[in-house]
Design a protein around this motif. Structure first.
Motif, PDB file in Angstrom:
ATOM      1  N   SER A 141       1.905 -39.541  11.354  1.00 11.29           N
ATOM      2  CA  SER A 141       0.473 -39.822  11.240  1.00 11.29           C
ATOM      3  C   SER A 141       0.198 -41.221  11.756  1.00 11.29           C
ATOM      4  O   SER A 141       0.824 -42.189  11.307  1.00 11.29           O
ATOM      5  N   THR A 143      -3.098 -43.763  12.537  1.00 12.74           N
ATOM      6  CA  THR A 143      -4.555 -43.961  12.487  1.00 12.74           C
ATOM      7  C   THR A 143      -4.901 -45.250  13.227  1.00 12.74           C
ATOM      8  O   THR A 143      -4.107 -46.194  13.241  1.00 12.74           O
ATOM      9  N   SER A 173      -0.261 -36.390  14.211  1.00 10.92           N
ATOM     10  CA  SER A 173      -1.631 -36.445  13.742  1.00 10.92           C
ATOM     11  C   SER A 173      -2.176 -37.849  14.045  1.00 10.92           C
ATOM     12  O   SER A 173      -1.777 -38.822  13.402  1.00 10.92           O
ATOM     13  N   ALA A 193      -3.945 -42.875   6.542  1.00  6.46           N
ATOM     14  CA  ALA A 193      -3.581 -41.456   6.616  1.00  6.46           C
ATOM     15  C   ALA A 193      -3.190 -40.945   5.233  1.00  6.46           C
ATOM     16  O   ALA A 193      -3.623 -39.866   4.805  1.00  6.46           O
ATOM     17  N   ASN A 262      -1.870 -30.805  11.478  1.00  7.25           N
ATOM     18  CA  ASN A 262      -2.379 -31.739  12.473  1.00  7.25           C
ATOM     19  C   ASN A 262      -3.882 -31.882  12.293  1.00  7.25           C
ATOM     20  O   ASN A 262      -4.618 -30.926  12.427  1.00  7.25           O
ATOM     21  N   ARG A 263      -4.307 -33.077  12.011  1.00  5.59           N
ATOM     22  CA  ARG A 263      -5.723 -33.276  11.743  1.00  5.59           C
ATOM     23  C   ARG A 263      -6.571 -33.101  12.992  1.00  5.59           C
ATOM     24  O   ARG A 263      -7.766 -32.907  12.902  1.00  5.59           O
TER      25      ARG A 263
END
Lengths: 264, 163
Positions: A141, A143, A173, A193, A262-263
């Motif tokens: 993840s 961000t 993600s 995340a 997976n976002r």
């Protein structure tokens, strides 16, 4: 007037400064004036140069302390190791921060400051892979929070392409977060995340608190969320123990949970 | 710093006085030239304003006397003879015959007596003014003046000193 005074006056009146003497002196004085004015000008120029250099040095110092070192974007990486990279307006790393012990292990020995963020991120991914944190089934993840939307979009694209070199794109993600989310997650000492993953879990399980969940990995949290949605209960204590055990063995079971989201 | 025009004006105005002081103390024309240049360069570089013409003149006289003393004290000058002394010097007299006895008598005086005689009898300064210019006590100036007069009396005869 005495006789002597009269005679002395008459005698000395006959003495005069020769024209040649006057002319030579005047020429000497003119030359000296010109020379001293030039010297004075050179002295002024020297002072101006010194002042300019001083101003430039102060400018550089001000630039480095105010502009260059100012964070404009934040990249948070969470595999569990959890890390944060602070990026300046020139796309260079100005600060690195580990959220947990695994993060500290990754950062040990890495020189990331002043590197472009894509090089720094690549170095971190390589280190994570070498140390066994990134495996086939790991969830990565990332961000990004930036004060500049264009920068944010570019960073997301670049980081997505790069992450896919290390892990299957379905397990990556990468998304942007708001300043508020970033701020809140930072207050709780977790990545954005993980903060969002806990928030999702809290929607289906109001008993889940950040303090109880902060040591869990993102895929564990997502697994629990899906479990609650499908009616299963989770034991946080067991999960935490499992995480700690796996983390200490540096071969954590949550890396290979097999259940990834997976976002994007 | 004063400019070239001010220097020119000062040379025109006080050049003769400076030359007369140099004449009393220096034998070499090159020394005269050096002192002349040094005095007017100091004048140009002098940062303060003069209160009056009299102040300006007194300042130049003091600087010239001091410069002459310095050059006479110089070890090099004491122990060498300028080639200038061996050749004909430019002559600074308008009238060669005029009062040469008086001039020679003054030139024969010790250095310190020459100054008081010149300042008192030629420039017309009072003893307190001379004492200020030479930075000596008034009594000293009176003493020097009396001794100088006595020596001139011997050299020139009593008539010259008679009031």
């Amino acid at each position: 007037m005495t006789l002597l005074q009269n005679d002395i006056k008459n005698a000395f009146d006959q003495i005069y400064a020769e024209k040649e003497l006057k002319d030579n002196t005047l020429s000497f004085i003119s030359h000296q004036i010109e020379f001293r004015q030039k010297f004075h000008l050179r002295k002024i120029k020297k002072h101006v140069l010194v002042c300019t250099i001083l101003i430039i040095c102060m400018g550089i110092r001000w630039f480095s302390s105010n502009i260059y070192s100012q964070s404009m974007s934040y990249i948070d990486i969470d595999v569990n190791p959890s890390l944060e990279l602070a990026v300046n307006r020139y796309g260079r790393i100005v600060d690195v921060y580990a959220y947990n012990d695994d993060g500290s292990k990754i950062l040990q020995g890495l020189k990331l400051k002043n590197k472009p963020y894509y090089n720094a991120t690549e170095t971190i991914f390589n280190a994570m892979k070498d140390m066994g944190y990134i495996k086939e089934q790991s969830v990565l993840s990332v961000t990004v929070q930036s004060y500049d939307e264009t920068d944010q979009k570019n960073m997301l694209d670049i980081l997505k392409n790069m992450a896919e070199n290390f892990i299957d794109e379905k397990q990556v993600s990468i998304y942007s977060v708001s300043e508020e989310t970033k701020h809140n997650s930072h207050n709780h000492h977790i990545t954005p995340a993980k903060y969002l993953a806990i928030a999702e879990l809290q929607e289906v399980d109001p008993t889940a608190t950040i303090e109880r969940c902060k040591n869990l990995s993102i895929d564990q949290l997502e697994q629990m969320t899906h479990g609650h949605e499908s009616g299963h209960q989770h034991n946080y204590q067991n999960d935490e123990t499992k995480t700690e055990t796996s983390s200490s063995s540096n071969n954590s079971s949550h890396h290979g949970c097999g259940m990834c989201d997976n976002r994007e | 710093m004063r400019d070239e025009l001010q220097a020119r004006a000062a040379i025109e105005k006080y050049g003769d006085t400076v030359r007369r002081i140099c004449f009393m103390h220096l034998k070499s024309y090159s020394d005269v030239e050096d002192i002349f240049q040094e005095v007017f360069l100091k004048y140009v570089l002098y940062k303060n304003d003069f209160e009056s013409d009299a102040h300006e003149k007194a300042w130049l006289i003091r600087v010239t006397i001091n410069a002459c003393k310095d050059i006479l004290k110089s070890f090099f000058r004491k122990n060498t003879t300028s080639i200038d002394n061996l050749i004909n010097q430019p002559y600074c007299f308008n009238d060669v015959d005029a009062n040469m006895d008086v001039v020679n008598a003054i030139l024969a005086l010790p250095e310190k007596y020459k100054d008081v005689i010149f300042l008192f009898y030629y420039i017309g300064y009072s003893v307190p003014e001379i004492s200020h210019i030479l930075n000596k006590k008034e009594n000293t100036v009176y003493t020097w003046l009396n001794r100088a007069r006595a020596q001139l009396k011997v050299a020139l005869g009593g008539d010259f000193i008679a009031k």
